[in-house]
Design a protein around this motif. Structure first.
Motif, PDB file in Angstrom:
ATOM      1  N   ALA A   1     -13.319  93.526  -1.540  1.00  0.00           N
ATOM      2  CA  ALA A   1     -12.393  94.113  -2.512  1.00  0.00           C
ATOM      3  C   ALA A   1     -12.481  95.635  -2.537  1.00  0.00           C
ATOM      4  N   ASP A   2     -11.330  96.275  -2.682  1.00  0.00           N
ATOM      5  CA  ASP A   2     -11.303  97.728  -2.892  1.00  0.00           C
ATOM      6  C   ASP A   2     -11.622  98.052  -4.339  1.00  0.00           C
ATOM      7  N   ALA A   3     -11.335  97.109  -5.239  1.00  0.00           N
ATOM      8  CA  ALA A   3     -11.667  97.294  -6.662  1.00  0.00           C
ATOM      9  C   ALA A   3     -12.077  95.951  -7.245  1.00  0.00           C
ATOM     10  N   ILE A   4     -13.191  95.968  -7.969  1.00  0.00           N
ATOM     11  CA  ILE A   4     -13.644  94.760  -8.681  1.00  0.00           C
ATOM     12  C   ILE A   4     -13.645  95.071 -10.172  1.00  0.00           C
ATOM     13  N   PHE A   5     -12.942  94.239 -10.935  1.00  0.00           N
ATOM     14  CA  PHE A   5     -12.969  94.343 -12.402  1.00  0.00           C
ATOM     15  C   PHE A   5     -13.989  93.317 -12.882  1.00  0.00           C
ATOM     16  N   PHE A   6     -15.074  93.803 -13.472  1.00  0.00           N
ATOM     17  CA  PHE A   6     -16.199  92.922 -13.807  1.00  0.00           C
ATOM     18  C   PHE A   6     -16.235  92.805 -15.334  1.00  0.00           C
ATOM     19  N   ASP A   7     -15.735  91.670 -15.857  1.00  0.00           N
ATOM     20  CA  ASP A   7     -15.409  91.633 -17.287  1.00  0.00           C
ATOM     21  C   ASP A   7     -15.864  90.350 -18.009  1.00  0.00           C
ATOM     22  N   PRO A   8     -17.140  89.955 -17.850  1.00  0.00           N
ATOM     23  CA  PRO A   8     -17.612  88.792 -18.625  1.00  0.00           C
ATOM     24  C   PRO A   8     -17.819  89.160 -20.094  1.00  0.00           C
ATOM     25  N   PHE A   9     -18.031  88.145 -20.947  1.00  0.00           N
ATOM     26  CA  PHE A   9     -18.454  88.423 -22.321  1.00  0.00           C
ATOM     27  C   PHE A   9     -19.779  89.171 -22.260  1.00  0.00           C
ATOM     28  N   SER A  10     -20.221  89.701 -23.423  1.00  0.00           N
ATOM     29  CA  SER A  10     -21.351  90.636 -23.415  1.00  0.00           C
ATOM     30  C   SER A  10     -22.641  89.994 -22.896  1.00  0.00           C
ATOM     31  N   PRO A  11     -23.554  90.805 -22.376  1.00  0.00           N
ATOM     32  CA  PRO A  11     -24.782  90.270 -21.764  1.00  0.00           C
ATOM     33  C   PRO A  11     -25.576  89.336 -22.679  1.00  0.00           C
ATOM     34  N   GLN A  12     -25.639  89.623 -23.968  1.00  0.00           N
ATOM     35  CA  GLN A  12     -26.412  88.734 -24.857  1.00  0.00           C
ATOM     36  C   GLN A  12     -25.700  87.398 -25.062  1.00  0.00           C
ATOM     37  N   ARG A  13     -24.371  87.375 -24.973  1.00  0.00           N
ATOM     38  CA  ARG A  13     -23.600  86.140 -25.200  1.00  0.00           C
ATOM     39  C   ARG A  13     -23.395  85.353 -23.915  1.00  0.00           C
ATOM     40  N   CYS A  14     -23.346  86.042 -22.798  1.00  0.00           N
ATOM     41  CA  CYS A  14     -23.038  85.373 -21.521  1.00  0.00           C
ATOM     42  C   CYS A  14     -23.947  85.929 -20.425  1.00  0.00           C
ATOM     43  N   PRO A  15     -25.280  85.829 -20.592  1.00  0.00           N
ATOM     44  CA  PRO A  15     -26.190  86.467 -19.637  1.00  0.00           C
ATOM     45  C   PRO A  15     -26.040  85.932 -18.214  1.00  0.00           C
ATOM     46  N   GLN A  16     -25.521  84.709 -18.083  1.00  0.00           N
ATOM     47  CA  GLN A  16     -25.431  84.106 -16.738  1.00  0.00           C
ATOM     48  C   GLN A  16     -24.527  84.893 -15.789  1.00  0.00           C
ATOM     49  N   LEU A  17     -23.624  85.729 -16.349  1.00  0.00           N
ATOM     50  CA  LEU A  17     -22.745  86.508 -15.464  1.00  0.00           C
ATOM     51  C   LEU A  17     -23.171  87.974 -15.351  1.00  0.00           C
ATOM     52  N   TRP A  18     -24.412  88.264 -15.780  1.00  0.00           N
ATOM     53  CA  TRP A  18     -24.904  89.650 -15.638  1.00  0.00           C
ATOM     54  C   TRP A  18     -26.247  89.658 -14.912  1.00  0.00           C
ATOM     55  N   THR A  19     -26.612  88.593 -14.261  1.00  0.00           N
ATOM     56  CA  THR A  19     -27.927  88.501 -13.625  1.00  0.00           C
ATOM     57  C   THR A  19     -27.957  89.279 -12.306  1.00  0.00           C
ATOM     58  N   VAL A  20     -29.165  89.573 -11.870  1.00  0.00           N
ATOM     59  CA  VAL A  20     -29.343  90.230 -10.567  1.00  0.00           C
ATOM     60  C   VAL A  20     -28.651  89.395  -9.482  1.00  0.00           C
ATOM     61  N   GLU A  21     -28.814  88.074  -9.563  1.00  0.00           N
ATOM     62  CA  GLU A  21     -28.281  87.203  -8.501  1.00  0.00           C
ATOM     63  C   GLU A  21     -26.750  87.165  -8.509  1.00  0.00           C
ATOM     64  N   PHE A  22     -26.153  87.086  -9.697  1.00  0.00           N
ATOM     65  CA  PHE A  22     -24.684  87.031  -9.750  1.00  0.00           C
ATOM     66  C   PHE A  22     -24.087  88.391  -9.359  1.00  0.00           C
TER      67      PHE A  22
END
Ligand SMILES: C[S@@+](CC[C@H](N)C(=O)[O-])C[C@H]1O[C@@H](n2cnc3c(N)ncnc32)[C@H](O)[C@@H]1O
Length: 294
Positions: free
Chosen positions: A153-174
């Motif tokens: 991608a030339d641009a990635i919009f990275f927009d999960p719910f906040s880290p405390q509410r949705c930590p699974q989409l802010w991990t090192v692995e993801f």
């Protein structure tokens, strides 16, 4: 189909949804549409990139489709000949469908309204200048499939719910799996300025820049940034301030981890807490006091 969100008006006159599951709005209450343009489209430098003959976009957590819509409006207004290839990732099909009501669609041009409708209903949209797909399911699995097909991608919009509410989409692995889909000259933008998120982006090998708040009205100390921009090279990124760099040496910078990309939020939060207790880093409250952040 069970809908677990309710529409909510934001201060710029556009609607967002409030999620009953995550206990959070999908956008800033200061303005959902404005957020899409400022924190995602402008932050990834899309107006400049739109002059190219083709662009590839990745919308992580497509939701109501505002980031996609704002990107397409921008590209169409600058270069309607640009060939756009777009992937959106989203778990809940009721959300994009819920955005297809007149009060929400009215904010977009007729051309973009058609695209949002097709993506929500058919999860695909093929038309002159655009090939778009909305991949439903857990983004943690979908991102690996996107990596396997070699999407860059030339641009990635990275927009999960906040880290405390949705930590699974802010991990090192993801974050690492997402970074694999970022082109060498691409930019990833997120509204989060969290130290844990910035550490995860750095761990993925990306350079991290800040997204400054507007100069007017003068921002208060706690309004130090309105997001983060990441890229493989530092050129074109706004360097972190001394205050932000120090933030990365506090306990708040211990990132979330999810080694199998499968753990529940509670497990990921507990893992981070354990690591924070053992990390020996400065407490984040001491950092706040030093920089007069209340
Ligand atoms: C903050 S909202 C995104 C707002 C969106 N960008 C927009 O402009 O409307 C987060 C979105 O992530 C989705 N989501 C939550 N967990 C997910 C997961 N594991 N995989 C994919 N999407 C997920 C939610 O359904 C929600 O639509």
């Amino acid at each position: 189909m069970v809908m677990v969100w309710t529409p909510q008006l934001t201060q710029d006159g556009s609607y967002t949804f409030f999620s009953e599951v995550f206990g959070e709005t999908f956008h800033s209450v200061q303005g959902a549409k404005a957020e899409a343009f400022q924190k995602f489209v402008a932050a990834t430098g899309l107006a400049d990139k739109a002059r190219l003959s083709s662009l590839r976009l990745l919308d992580v957590c497509y939701g109501l489709g505002y980031n996609t819509a704002a990107a397409l409006e921008t590209i169409l207004s600058i270069n309607s000949d640009c060939q756009v290839e777009l992937y959106g990732l989203e778990q809940d099909p009721t959300v994009p469908l819920g955005a297809l009501v007149p009060e929400l669609l009215v904010h977009w041009s007729p051309q973009v309204q058609v695209i949002l409708s097709q993506l929500a209903q058919a999860h695909t949209c093929q038309q002159k200048g655009l090939t778009a797909q909305l991949w439903m399911g857990d983004a943690r699995q979908r991102i690996q499939q996107l990596g396997q097909i070699g999407f860059q991608a030339d641009a990635i919009f990275f927009d999960p719910f906040s880290p405390q509410r949705c930590p699974q989409l802010w991990t090192v692995e993801f974050v690492q799996a997402t970074a694999q889909c970022l082109a060498p000259s691409g930019k990833l933008a997120t509204y989060s300025r969290s130290a844990a998120v910035r550490t995860a982006l750095s761990a993925a090998g990306l350079c991290v820049g800040t997204l400054r708040p507007p100069a007017e009205p003068l921002p208060l100390p706690h309004q130090w940034a309105q997001g983060t921009v990441a890229a493989w090279q530092p050129d074109g990124l706004m360097p972190l301030s001394s205050m932000e760099q120090e933030h990365l040496h506090t306990r708040a910078a211990v990132p979330f981890r999810d080694p199998t990309l499968n753990d529940e939020a509670a497990v990921i939060l507990a893992r981070q807490r354990r690591e924070q207790e053992q990390c020996g880093l400065e407490s984040t409250s001491a950092w706040r006091r030093r920089w007069h952040i209340h």
